[in-house]
Design a protein around this motif. Structure first.
Motif, short mmCIF file in Angstrom:
data_model
loop_
_atom_site.label_atom_id
_atom_site.label_comp_id
_atom_site.label_asym_id
_atom_site.label_seq_id
_atom_site.Cartn_x
_atom_site.Cartn_y
_atom_site.Cartn_z
N LEU A 1 0.83 -1.21 0.00
CA LEU A 1 0.00 0.00 0.00
C LEU A 1 0.86 1.26 0.00
N PHE A 2 2.01 1.18 0.66
CA PHE A 2 2.89 2.34 0.71
C PHE A 2 3.74 2.46 -0.55
N ASP A 3 3.66 1.46 -1.42
CA ASP A 3 4.44 1.50 -2.66
C ASP A 3 3.62 2.24 -3.72
N PRO A 4 4.05 3.46 -4.11
CA PRO A 4 3.23 4.26 -5.02
C PRO A 4 3.07 3.63 -6.40
N HIS A 5 3.90 2.64 -6.72
CA HIS A 5 3.78 2.03 -8.05
C HIS A 5 2.64 1.02 -8.12
N LYS A 6 2.13 0.62 -6.96
CA LYS A 6 1.03 -0.34 -6.98
C LYS A 6 -0.30 0.41 -7.01
N LYS A 7 -1.27 -0.18 -7.67
CA LYS A 7 -2.56 0.47 -7.77
C LYS A 7 -3.42 0.08 -6.58
N GLN A 8 -3.79 1.07 -5.80
CA GLN A 8 -4.52 0.81 -4.56
C GLN A 8 -5.77 -0.04 -4.79
N ARG A 9 -6.54 0.33 -5.81
CA ARG A 9 -7.79 -0.39 -6.00
C ARG A 9 -7.57 -1.82 -6.48
N LEU A 10 -6.41 -2.04 -7.10
CA LEU A 10 -6.12 -3.39 -7.59
C LEU A 10 -5.40 -4.21 -6.53
N LEU A 11 -5.40 -3.71 -5.29
CA LEU A 11 -4.78 -4.47 -4.20
C LEU A 11 -5.83 -5.06 -3.27
N THR A 12 -7.06 -4.52 -3.38
CA THR A 12 -8.06 -4.87 -2.36
C THR A 12 -8.30 -6.38 -2.27
N ASP A 13 -8.19 -7.07 -3.39
CA ASP A 13 -8.43 -8.52 -3.36
C ASP A 13 -7.42 -9.25 -2.48
N LEU A 14 -6.25 -8.62 -2.29
CA LEU A 14 -5.20 -9.30 -1.52
C LEU A 14 -5.28 -8.97 -0.02
N ASN A 15 -6.18 -8.07 0.34
CA ASN A 15 -6.26 -7.65 1.74
C ASN A 15 -6.44 -8.87 2.66
N PRO A 16 -5.46 -9.16 3.52
CA PRO A 16 -5.57 -10.35 4.37
C PRO A 16 -6.51 -10.12 5.56
N LEU A 17 -6.94 -8.88 5.76
CA LEU A 17 -7.79 -8.59 6.92
C LEU A 17 -9.22 -8.27 6.49
N LYS A 18 -9.63 -8.85 5.36
CA LYS A 18 -10.98 -8.60 4.87
C LYS A 18 -12.00 -9.19 5.82
#
Lengths: 126, 715
Positions: free
Chosen positions: B300-317
């Protein structure tokens, strides 16, 4: 137009991506069934965006991502994979992919993810 | 920027005025200081005129005294001359402006005296002075020309004249000079007063400006303080009202100083500030999940990653935590979502929002359970509608009996590990038979439950020291099985009552057709599960005459043999290809009548044959055979063990085989129906089971089980 390469060992998924991606924004330059085929296609032509499966025969997604990023650090890779292993998904992003979409996905999910992937540049172009 | 200026216009203007005033006051002051100095000089010079007038008079007296006593007079004469000249020059300068000797050093320029009083003084002084100056000049001339007696006398005469004039006029001159001095003094005082006034006014104005500035600044400060405190109050209100737990996590994964009230009620604590998020969450998740959380936040702190395209990986969903509420432990489900917080295009922190999704999760679970239950009932309905209506009551009766027996076994006391193991041993074939029967009838859900039951029994059997508690989970599955039976009964009654079912007592062709279908389905299910390719041919099931009351048993026997043929007999496609065979294995089930009162069931496969070496090994390992004491180990003996005891060549148990009870169930069925079983097998060619049933009249219940093994071509 962004030049798009589809990498997935499932023919169904490849066809679905081909069918669903925005044809005005993406030009599909090739489809690969595994990592090694993807690499050889990558050598042959210029590619901006890659959709990448993670579990494939021959060369798997993680290794393929590593190689692609080494060849072209600007390539935008979207991982499209089943979410049975979050850790592998994370590894893919740590190795240089920019986003993750879970299989199965809908057409609109794919379209918005691909747009998101190239969005920064779109803003510049507009 | 303009806005910013707008807010501070008043302050900026006032400050500019203040600076201009201060500079002005300083400039005026600087100028006035010169003026004052000049004025002081004028006063001094005016004073000097007084002194000079006296000196002129005194020098005149001195010169006269020296001249009369015939002493040298040049010195007083010089003094006279100097004083007179200076006086004259200065007086003229006072009148019309001009240079004169300064009181300090060098020359100074005098402005004409201003003011009537001054002008009058100068005018009067000139009137007095000019005749006196003429006389003095005459004296100087006469005395300066020669030392002749004549001129000396005339000079003395002039001197006397001058002295007399001086004596009679000096006081007036002095007074006039005094007036002049006073006048210039008052002028200087006036100027000083004026400058003081200007300075005071300037200082006053500056102070006023300063006061205004202070007032404005304080006003601004107060306003911005009020805005800040209002914003703070609003933030606080929001934080106290929102349902979500909100907090910030910085790059070092520390939690921020602010958090919403809901966070406290979610976690039953209010100590969050400056806590490490990973440490905080570490108490709630496993080590490997914690690693994922860290990696996810890093992404999430890596500006090169797309925030919205990370949500599927959220381990605390969906995080399950154990909490104690009103003294009762319960599971709470939490959802964490994260979004980046930017400052100057940099990701400075991540806003984390926690919500309690227990209700949603519970609802979803209930919905899923309900859906599954409905699906199961639907499946059951479909299966029952398709099931052989003749065989179903038979199945219900036999399975009911089996469950009752298992229940008895579970209820009965067992005091030693051996007794527990014996119980488990006894349960296995009972349930295995139900499994086979249900599969034969296409009641997949029952065979699955049976398999679960077998799994649990296996666990008990594998225990070193089994106890009564280990059987507890068995009762749960047994209850499920029993309730499923009850459901089937009620559905079946309903269907039978409404006449929906295709199966009726007379439709025997349809029934046998059904058995065929069931066996085909079983073959497909088992081969798919085993990863094998099998072609099943069924022959004679349509034509053969089989008494209705043994039909279920015969089909059950056929399905056990079929299951065995596919899971044990047929090799995997790879093995088959390796052995030079076709990938597709061939299994044949045949049922044909033999004589007036008999029939025969044959199950044949083209698999690898029975592996007697492996069987022997297993039998020895399981303690069924003792090579030292048990005499010769013959294939016959091994087959016997296979049919009567839990001996299997399969190394791992699955739903289809491997527990070694399958064939023992077949063996029991054979003896129950008073059949005779023959087995022939040949390595890599195949195996053939053939069961012959004779004397099928009314009394078909076999009293003495008899199994006959005929081994043909055994290697």
């Amino acid at each position: 137009m962004y030049r798009l390469l589809i990498v997935d060992d499932s023919k169904l998924i490849r066809q679905k991506i081909e069918r669903e991606c925005d044809q005005n924004l993406f030009h599909i330059v090739g489809s690969a069934i595994d990592g090694s085929q993807a690499l050889s296609l990558f050598f042959q032509q210029a590619i901006d965006v890659v959709t990448m499966d993670l579990t494939m025969p021959e060369l798997d997604g993680i290794e393929c991502i590593e190689s692609l990023v080494r060849l072209d650090p600007d390539v935008k890779i979207l991982v499209i994979s089943a979410l049975n292993d979050v850790a592998t998904g994370m590894e893919a992003l740590e190795k240089g992919a920019m986003g993750f979409v879970t299989k199965p996905f809908s057409g609109s999910e794919l379209q918005s993810a691909l747009c998101e992937l190239v969005e920064d540049e779109l803003q510049v172009r507009l | 920027m303009l806005n910013f200026l707008g807010r501070y216009t008043a302050i900026i203007t006032t400050t500019i005025v203040f600076v201009v005033l201060v500079v002005g006051v300083l400039g005026v002051n600087f100028n006035l200081s010169f003026q004052t100095e000049a004025n002081a000089e004028v006063v001094n010079i005016a004073g000097r005129q007084r002194m000079l007038s006296q000196r002129v008079a005194k020098s005149l007296a001195n010169v006269k005294a020296k001249a009369l006593s015939d002493e040298p007079y040049s010195k007083p004469l010089d003094e006279l001359q100097t004083a007179a000249q200076l006086f004259n020059r200065t007086l003229l300068a006072f009148k019309q402006g001009g240079p004169t000797l300064s009181t300090k050093s060098g020359q100074t320029y005098l402005e004409p005296v201003s003011g009537s009083q001054g002008e009058k003084a100068v005018y009067t002084a000139l009137q007095i002075w000019q005749p006196m100056n003429g006389l003095i000049e005459q004296v100087i001339n006469q005395l300066g020309e020669s030392n002749e007696q004549a001129s000396l006398e005339s000079a003395i005469g002039s001197l006397t004249q001058a002295q007399e004039y001086a004596d009679s006029n000096i006081n007036r001159l002095l007074k006039v000079m005094n007036d002049l001095t006073n006048h210039t003094e008052s002028l200087a005082n006036d100027a000083a007063d004026k400058s003081r006034l200007i300075q005071s006014a300037g200082i006053l104005a500056s102070l006023l400006c300063f006061a205004i500035i202070m007032y404005l600044i304080l006003g601004q400060l107060r306003a911005s303080d009020m805005r800040a405190s209002m914003a703070r109050r609003e933030t606080k209100q929001i934080f106290e009202t929102v349902d979500q737990g909100l907090f910030l996590v910085d790059k070092d994964l520390r939690m921020g100083s602010e958090h919403s009230k809901a966070l406290e009620s979610i976690f039953f604590t209010d100590k969050f500030e400056n806590k490490s998020f990973t440490q905080f969450i570490g108490g709630l998740v496993s080590a490997s999940d914690l690693d994922k959380v860290k990696r996810y936040l890093d992404l999430l702190f890596d500006p090169h990653k797309k925030q919205r395209l990370l949500t599927d990986l959220n381990p605390l969903k969906k995080l399950a935590i154990q909490v104690e509420e009103f003294g009762q432990p319960r599971t709470k489900f939490l959802n964490f979502s994260f979004s980046r917080v930017f400052k100057d295009n940099q990701i400075v922190s991540v806003l984390s929002s926690v919500s309690d999704i227990t209700k949603e999760v519970t609802l979803a679970n209930e919905l899923e359970l309900e859906t599954r239950r409905n699906q199961q009932q639907l499946e059951m309905m479909l299966a029952l509608m398709g099931a052989d209506s003749d065989m179903l009551p038979e199945f219900l009766a036999s399975s009911h009996g089996a469950y009752a027996n298992v229940n008895e076994l579970l209820k009965g006391r067992a005091n030693s590990a051996l007794e527990f193991r014996e119980k488990a041993d006894a349960m296995m074939p009972l349930i295995h038979k139900v499994k086979g029967d249900s599969a034969a009838l296409g009641l997949e859900f029952i065979s699955q439950l049976c398999h679960q039951f077998e799994d649990k029994v296996q666990i008990v059997m594998n225990k070193r020291d089994p106890s009564g508690d280990d059987f507890l989970s068995l009762t749960v599955t047994l209850e499920q099985l029993i309730s499923t039976n009850q459901q089937i009964s009620s559905i079946f009654d309903a269907i039978a009552g409404s006449g929906i079912s295709g199966g009726s007592a007379g439709a025997s062709e349809a029934e046998t057709g059904d058995s065929r279908m069931k066996l085909m389905q079983l073959a497909e299910t088992v081969s798919q599960r085993q990863g094998k390719k099998v072609n099943l041919s069924i022959a004679g099931f349509d034509e053969a005459w089989v008494p209705a009351k043994v039909k279920l048993d015969v089909v059950s026997l056929a399905s056990q043999l079929l299951r065995n043929a596919i899971s044990h007999g047929i090799e995997t496609p790879a093995e088959r290809v390796g052995a030079g065979k076709s990938e597709l294995g061939q299994v044949t089930l045949a049922l044909y009548s033999q004589g007036a009162q008999g029939f025969r069931l044959v199950c044949e496969d083209d698999g690898g044959g029975v592996d007697f070496d492996l069987l022997e090994e297993k039998a020895i390992a399981q303690g069924l055979l003792n090579p030292e004491a048990g005499g010769k180990i013959t294939p016959n003996r091994l087959v016997n063990l296979m049919l009567t005891n839990a001996l299997s060549s399969k190394s791992e148990a699955d739903e289809d085989a491997g527990r070694g009870v399958g064939l023992s169930v077949a063996g029991e069925l054979v003896s129950k129906l008073n059949g005779k079983l023959a087995l022939s097998t040949k390595p890599s060619i195949g195996t053939r089971f053939s069961v012959r049933f004779t004397n099928f009249d009314k009394g078909s219940n076999a009293q003495e089980p008899m199994i006959e093994q005929k081994m043909k071509g055994v290697a």
